[in-house]
Motif scaffolding. Structure first.
Motif, mmCIF file in Angstrom:
data_model
loop_
_atom_site.group_PDB
_atom_site.id
_atom_site.type_symbol
_atom_site.label_atom_id
_atom_site.label_comp_id
_atom_site.label_asym_id
_atom_site.label_seq_id
_atom_site.Cartn_x
_atom_site.Cartn_y
_atom_site.Cartn_z
ATOM 1 N N ASP A 76 0.816 -1.220 0.000
ATOM 2 C CA ASP A 76 0.000 0.000 0.000
ATOM 3 C C ASP A 76 0.846 1.265 0.000
ATOM 4 O O ASP A 76 0.305 2.366 -0.117
ATOM 5 C CB ASP A 76 -0.918 0.032 1.238
ATOM 6 C CG ASP A 76 -2.063 -0.960 1.145
ATOM 7 O OD1 ASP A 76 -2.386 -1.390 0.024
ATOM 8 O OD2 ASP A 76 -2.622 -1.308 2.200
ATOM 9 N N LEU A 77 2.161 1.116 0.132
ATOM 10 C CA LEU A 77 3.046 2.265 0.323
ATOM 11 C C LEU A 77 3.991 2.467 -0.849
ATOM 12 O O LEU A 77 4.416 1.506 -1.501
ATOM 13 C CB LEU A 77 3.875 2.081 1.599
ATOM 14 C CG LEU A 77 3.093 1.844 2.895
ATOM 15 C CD1 LEU A 77 4.059 1.502 4.019
ATOM 16 C CD2 LEU A 77 2.251 3.065 3.244
ATOM 17 N N VAL A 78 4.331 3.712 -1.094
ATOM 18 C CA VAL A 78 5.399 4.080 -2.019
ATOM 19 C C VAL A 78 6.431 4.828 -1.182
ATOM 20 O O VAL A 78 6.161 5.920 -0.671
ATOM 21 C CB VAL A 78 4.886 4.977 -3.163
ATOM 22 C CG1 VAL A 78 6.042 5.388 -4.077
ATOM 23 C CG2 VAL A 78 3.801 4.250 -3.964
ATOM 24 N N LEU A 79 7.607 4.239 -1.018
ATOM 25 C CA LEU A 79 8.638 4.778 -0.130
ATOM 26 C C LEU A 79 9.898 5.096 -0.935
ATOM 27 O O LEU A 79 10.225 4.390 -1.895
ATOM 28 C CB LEU A 79 8.966 3.782 0.974
ATOM 29 C CG LEU A 79 7.766 3.321 1.814
ATOM 30 C CD1 LEU A 79 8.175 2.181 2.742
ATOM 31 C CD2 LEU A 79 7.190 4.485 2.611
ATOM 32 N N SER A 80 10.590 6.144 -0.519
ATOM 33 C CA SER A 80 11.759 6.554 -1.300
ATOM 34 C C SER A 80 12.945 6.884 -0.413
ATOM 35 O O SER A 80 12.812 7.124 0.791
ATOM 36 C CB SER A 80 11.430 7.791 -2.142
ATOM 37 O OG SER A 80 11.355 8.950 -1.329
ATOM 38 N N THR A 81 14.105 6.896 -1.035
ATOM 39 C CA THR A 81 15.294 7.497 -0.440
ATOM 40 C C THR A 81 16.071 8.167 -1.557
ATOM 41 O O THR A 81 15.770 7.993 -2.751
ATOM 42 C CB THR A 81 16.165 6.478 0.299
ATOM 43 O OG1 THR A 81 17.129 7.177 1.098
ATOM 44 C CG2 THR A 81 16.900 5.540 -0.660
ATOM 45 N N LYS A 82 17.048 8.957 -1.177
ATOM 46 C CA LYS A 82 17.890 9.653 -2.149
ATOM 47 C C LYS A 82 19.349 9.461 -1.747
ATOM 48 O O LYS A 82 19.677 9.502 -0.560
ATOM 49 C CB LYS A 82 17.524 11.149 -2.180
ATOM 50 C CG LYS A 82 16.116 11.396 -2.707
ATOM 51 C CD LYS A 82 15.768 12.868 -2.791
ATOM 52 C CE LYS A 82 15.408 13.461 -1.443
ATOM 53 N NZ LYS A 82 14.138 12.941 -0.907
#
Length: 329
Positions: A76-82
């Motif tokens: 259910d999630l869209v998670l990010s990092t940079k």
């Protein structure tokens, strides 16, 4: 909540999202983070943004613990990092293959995740060949460390080069860019990136929709509180203590009558305005208090009030709409 495709990909992201920059690890602990993330999630937010550089990695640790506490279904999630600023060692910064791989694995450990949905090159790296960076980012996707990769604050020329390299070498190209975009900062998004939207269907996860709080109107009577007064952000305060900065603050005051007429706050008007651009996939909001999240989430309702004539009045009041090149198709 409205859900939009991230560029030409099949991934759906909420039109409003929630990011941890500045707040997590400095102003917000795990308990507060979970509380605010839940308010956003209950409003329909599915995208939560982070980076290895935020609070020296502490932001990712806090978000990871908050996610475990909340117990949401991962799909259910869209998670990010940079990835770019990972530490002080000679290979802890930049977009070399070494740092991209090691930095992403370290970020996943801090977030307590097997993969992120989105991973960004946080800035362009002028010391690493673009081919090396594109190969490494494509590798992350191939190996399942990330599902999509993109850029942040890259020029149109740099993004185009990444697409060309990916096409030539049959690699995974970037899907999205994370640029600053708000009523005060429009030229790069509306002029420079225009060809990228048409040619590549570039997705965008825009940041700083309130221009570090300036578009809330809180600085109309002077810089006495808010983000511009935080330790470590003296550079940002100095930007608004110049003549140009003061003019930017004064321009915001010209929006106040429009917001009052519509019965919304300056912040809601400013957020809603960003969502109206069809090339914006999602608008990353930030907050240090639960009530701020609640108010920000009302921006989509405010967007329905921004009819074409209101959008024209906003442009006239701000005077920040960039001119398109005369030879533009």
């Amino acid at each position: 909540m409205e859900y939009r495709n991230l560029g030409r990909s099949g991934l759906k992201v909420s039109a409003l999202s929630y990011g941890s920059w500045i707040t997590f690890g400095t102003q917000v602990d795990v308990k507060a983070a979970a509380e605010m993330m839940k308010i956003a999630y209950d409003a329909g937010v599915n995208f939560f943004d982070n980076a290895e550089a935020y609070a020296g990695g502490e932001s990712e640790i806090i978000m990871g613990k908050a996610l475990k506490k909340l117990g949401w279904k991962r799909s259910d999630l869209v998670l990010s990092t940079k990835i770019f600023w990972g530490g002080k060692g000679p290979n802890d910064t930049g977009l070399s293959r070494k740092h991209i791989l090691e930095g992403t694995r370290a970020a996943l450990d801090r977030l307590q995740l097997d993969y992120v949905d989105l991973v960004f090159c946080h800035r362009p790296d002028y010391e690493t060949p673009i081919e090396e960076t594109v190969r490494a980012m494509s590798y992350l996707v191939d190996k399942g460390y990330a599902l999509y990769w993109g850029t942040s604050e890259w020029s149109a020329r740099e993004i185009t080069k990444a697409y060309e390299v990916a096409e030539r070498l049959h690699l995974v190209p970037p899907t999205m860019e994370q640029p600053e975009y708000n009523l005060l900062d429009r030229s790069r998004f509306e002029v420079e990136y225009k060809a990228l939207f048409e040619e590549y269907g570039l997705g965008t996860t825009t940041w700083s929709p309130l221009a570090s709080g300036v578009l809330t109107g809180k600085y109309g009577k002077g810089i006495e509180e808010g983000r511009l007064t935080l330790p470590g952000y003296e550079w940002l305060r100095k930007r608004y203590e110049t003549e140009d900065g003061r003019q930017r603050i004064q321009a915001v005051e010209r929006l106040r009558p429009i917001a009052e007429e519509l019965g919304i706050s300056l912040a809601q008007l400013s957020l809603a305005w960003v969502t109206k651009n069809p090339h914006v996939s999602t608008v990353i909001t930030g907050a240090s208090r639960p009530d701020q999240v609640e108010q920000n989430m009302k921006a989509l309702d405010a967007a329905e009030l921004l009819r074409p004539e209101i959008m024209n009045r906003i442009d006239e009041a701000m005077g920040t709409k960039p001119e398109q090149p005369r030879n533009w198709r």
